[in-house]
Write a protein that holds these residues in place. Structure first.
Motif, mmCIF file in Angstrom:
data_model
loop_
_atom_site.group_PDB
_atom_site.id
_atom_site.type_symbol
_atom_site.label_atom_id
_atom_site.label_comp_id
_atom_site.label_asym_id
_atom_site.label_seq_id
_atom_site.Cartn_x
_atom_site.Cartn_y
_atom_site.Cartn_z
ATOM 1 N N THR A 228 0.851 -1.190 0.000
ATOM 2 C CA THR A 228 0.000 0.000 0.000
ATOM 3 C C THR A 228 0.887 1.240 0.000
ATOM 4 N N VAL A 229 0.565 2.181 -0.895
ATOM 5 C CA VAL A 229 1.262 3.467 -0.952
ATOM 6 C C VAL A 229 0.251 4.549 -0.609
ATOM 7 N N THR A 230 0.464 5.217 0.528
ATOM 8 C CA THR A 230 -0.488 6.208 1.032
ATOM 9 C C THR A 230 0.025 7.616 0.742
ATOM 10 N N VAL A 231 -0.898 8.501 0.339
ATOM 11 C CA VAL A 231 -0.555 9.903 0.066
ATOM 12 C C VAL A 231 -1.531 10.801 0.814
ATOM 13 N N ASP A 232 -1.431 12.119 0.593
ATOM 14 C CA ASP A 232 -2.234 13.060 1.368
ATOM 15 C C ASP A 232 -3.477 13.545 0.640
ATOM 16 N N ARG A 233 -3.811 12.919 -0.496
ATOM 17 C CA ARG A 233 -5.011 13.323 -1.250
ATOM 18 C C ARG A 233 -5.505 12.122 -2.051
ATOM 19 N N GLY A 234 -6.647 12.282 -2.684
ATOM 20 C CA GLY A 234 -7.250 11.161 -3.381
ATOM 21 C C GLY A 234 -6.414 10.668 -4.544
ATOM 22 N N CYS A 235 -6.291 9.351 -4.682
ATOM 23 C CA CYS A 235 -5.566 8.740 -5.797
ATOM 24 C C CYS A 235 -6.574 8.330 -6.871
ATOM 25 N N PHE A 236 -6.465 8.957 -8.041
ATOM 26 C CA PHE A 236 -7.425 8.730 -9.110
ATOM 27 C C PHE A 236 -7.014 7.617 -10.065
ATOM 28 N N ALA A 237 -5.721 7.488 -10.305
ATOM 29 C CA ALA A 237 -5.261 6.466 -11.237
ATOM 30 C C ALA A 237 -3.781 6.209 -10.999
ATOM 31 N N CYS A 238 -3.299 5.104 -11.571
ATOM 32 C CA CYS A 238 -1.890 4.753 -11.434
ATOM 33 C C CYS A 238 -1.444 4.020 -12.690
ATOM 34 N N MET A 239 -0.159 4.137 -12.996
ATOM 35 C CA MET A 239 0.394 3.470 -14.171
ATOM 36 C C MET A 239 1.869 3.197 -13.943
ATOM 37 N N LEU A 240 2.296 1.993 -14.262
ATOM 38 C CA LEU A 240 3.706 1.639 -14.201
ATOM 39 C C LEU A 240 4.393 2.124 -15.474
ATOM 40 N N GLY A 241 5.523 2.810 -15.299
ATOM 41 C CA GLY A 241 6.242 3.339 -16.447
ATOM 42 C C GLY A 241 7.695 3.582 -16.107
ATOM 43 N N ALA A 243 11.804 4.026 -17.712
ATOM 44 C CA ALA A 243 12.638 3.281 -18.654
ATOM 45 C C ALA A 243 12.538 1.780 -18.450
ATOM 46 N N ASP A 244 12.379 1.357 -17.197
ATOM 47 C CA ASP A 244 12.281 -0.075 -16.891
ATOM 48 C C ASP A 244 10.851 -0.518 -16.606
ATOM 49 N N LYS A 245 9.876 0.369 -16.830
ATOM 50 C CA LYS A 245 8.449 0.096 -16.581
ATOM 51 C C LYS A 245 8.186 -0.227 -15.114
ATOM 52 N N GLN A 246 9.062 0.209 -14.224
ATOM 53 C CA GLN A 246 8.978 -0.220 -12.830
ATOM 54 C C GLN A 246 8.848 0.953 -11.861
ATOM 55 N N THR A 247 8.432 2.116 -12.376
ATOM 56 C CA THR A 247 8.050 3.233 -11.514
ATOM 57 C C THR A 247 6.528 3.328 -11.509
ATOM 58 N N LEU A 248 5.937 3.322 -10.318
ATOM 59 C CA LEU A 248 4.493 3.507 -10.213
ATOM 60 C C LEU A 248 4.214 5.007 -10.189
ATOM 61 N N PHE A 249 3.559 5.498 -11.240
ATOM 62 C CA PHE A 249 3.136 6.888 -11.293
ATOM 63 C C PHE A 249 1.683 6.977 -10.814
ATOM 64 N N ALA A 275 8.497 0.447 -7.897
ATOM 65 C CA ALA A 275 7.587 -0.694 -7.720
ATOM 66 C C ALA A 275 8.376 -1.994 -7.807
ATOM 67 N N PRO A 276 7.847 -3.071 -7.253
ATOM 68 C CA PRO A 276 8.590 -4.333 -7.215
ATOM 69 C C PRO A 276 8.639 -5.091 -8.531
ATOM 70 N N ALA A 277 7.748 -4.780 -9.478
ATOM 71 C CA ALA A 277 7.703 -5.522 -10.744
ATOM 72 C C ALA A 277 7.258 -4.581 -11.865
ATOM 73 N N PRO A 278 7.729 -4.816 -13.084
ATOM 74 C CA PRO A 278 7.389 -3.928 -14.194
ATOM 75 C C PRO A 278 5.995 -4.162 -14.734
ATOM 76 N N ARG A 279 5.512 -3.179 -15.494
ATOM 77 C CA ARG A 279 4.198 -3.258 -16.117
ATOM 78 C C ARG A 279 4.189 -4.304 -17.226
ATOM 79 N N VAL A 280 3.043 -4.966 -17.359
ATOM 80 C CA VAL A 280 2.790 -5.847 -18.490
ATOM 81 C C VAL A 280 1.376 -5.580 -19.006
ATOM 82 N N GLY A 281 1.102 -6.114 -20.179
ATOM 83 C CA GLY A 281 -0.257 -6.032 -20.714
ATOM 84 C C GLY A 281 -0.598 -4.657 -21.219
ATOM 85 N N TRP A 282 -1.876 -4.379 -21.228
ATOM 86 C CA TRP A 282 -2.410 -3.116 -21.740
ATOM 87 C C TRP A 282 -3.312 -2.462 -20.692
ATOM 88 N N PRO A 283 -3.357 -1.121 -20.586
ATOM 89 C CA PRO A 283 -2.666 -0.160 -21.419
ATOM 90 C C PRO A 283 -1.156 -0.341 -21.356
#
Length: 284
Positions: A228-241, A243-249, A275-283
């Motif tokens: 779980t990654v907690t922040v100080d405001r509402g989280c609307f969406a997330c995407m792994l990206g 160079a290594d597809k392993q940063t959770l934005f 993030a612990p693992a890179p993005r796969v699939g779509w989007p």
């Protein structure tokens, strides 16, 4: 292990539909009509402005042309090589309710959710649907009775579509047939929260953003919470990206209710965390 995300960008209205594309994070800045691209170090550029305020979402065809679903307008637009926006599909005959999210699979099938029957009195949304637009341009509904359809993702084998049902507190999966039809509807994960945008990683887990709980959660099929990654405001969406597809934005903003979504207040941010693992699939 990093526990708090870094600030990548601020000054947005509501960042939605983030996609890692061509070395940058693209997102829809709801309330402005802007589609913005931002680098991992926070340099941003307005790529285009579309004839929609909210909701609108983006993805790309396999040939690289950008698609934009203009939710309240009921149109799926396509950006041509010369920058011109043309109508790719007209969804207005299917529903007068707003459309929401889009995902394009590896075969060029386009899935758009939202629409559906008009909401009951006093409700913001009625039961949602999922519509398929095939590469030959045919349009048909392939799922119904989605409890506030939000983020969607497709597994790398093109065989499973997962959709966030925000009002049912779950991720729901469908099998994808060779012709794009959805079947075998099932619960992928029951959640203690309200899933919004989602993405998939190479270890078979899904990340989902949660507005009221102000966090993003990584879950395994069946519902086991992995992180779980907690922040100080509402989280609307997330995407792994990255160079290594392993940063959770994470696209996050202060939530003040549907009636205040369009305003001059700019609390929207893009946050990033390893993030612990890179993005796969779509989007993708």
């Amino acid at each position: 292990m990093q526990t708090s995300p870094d600030l990548v960008m601020e000054g947005l209205a509501f960042g939605e539909s983030p996609r890692w594309h061509d070395g940058r994070l693209w997102l829809c800045n709801w309330g402005t009509g802007e589609i913005v691209a931002v680098t991992g170090d926070g340099n941003s550029e307005i790529m285009l402005t579309v004839p929609a305020i909210l909701p609108y979402s983006i993805d790309w065809l396999p040939d690289g042309r950008l698609l934009v679903i203009c939710g309240r307008e009921g149109l799926l637009l396509r950006r041509e090589a010369d920058g011109k926006l043309v109508t790719h599909a007209d969804l207005r005959e299917l529903s007068k309710s707003p459309w929401n999210e889009i995902v394009v699979d590896g075969r060029g099938n386009i899935y758009v959710n939202g629409g559906g029957p008009a909401p009951a009195p006093g409700q913001h949304f009625g039961p949602g649907t999922i519509v398929l637009i095939t590469p030959d341009g045919a349009v048909r509904q392939v799922a119904e009775n989605i409890a506030f359809a939000n983020g969607m993702a497709i597994t790398p084998d093109n065989k499973t579509l997962i959709v966030a049902e925000s009002h049912a507190n779950r991720l729901t999966a469908f099998d994808i047939a060779a012709d794009g039809t959805l079947s075998n509807r099932r619960v992928w994960a029951e959640l203690d929260g309200y899933p919004d945008g989602i993405c998939l990683d190479a270890e078979g887990a899904a990340w989902y953003a949660d507005v009221p709980k102000k966090h993003c959660v990584r879950v395994r099929e069946g519902g086991e919470v992995l992180r779980t990654v907690t922040v100080d405001r509402g989280c609307f969406a997330c995407m792994l990206g990255g160079a290594d597809k392993q940063t959770l934005f994470i696209t996050a903003a202060e939530w003040r209710g549907f009636e205040h979504m369009v305003s001059d207040i700019r609390t929207g941010q893009v946050l990033g965390i390893a993030a612990p693992a890179p993005r796969v699939g779509w989007p993708g």
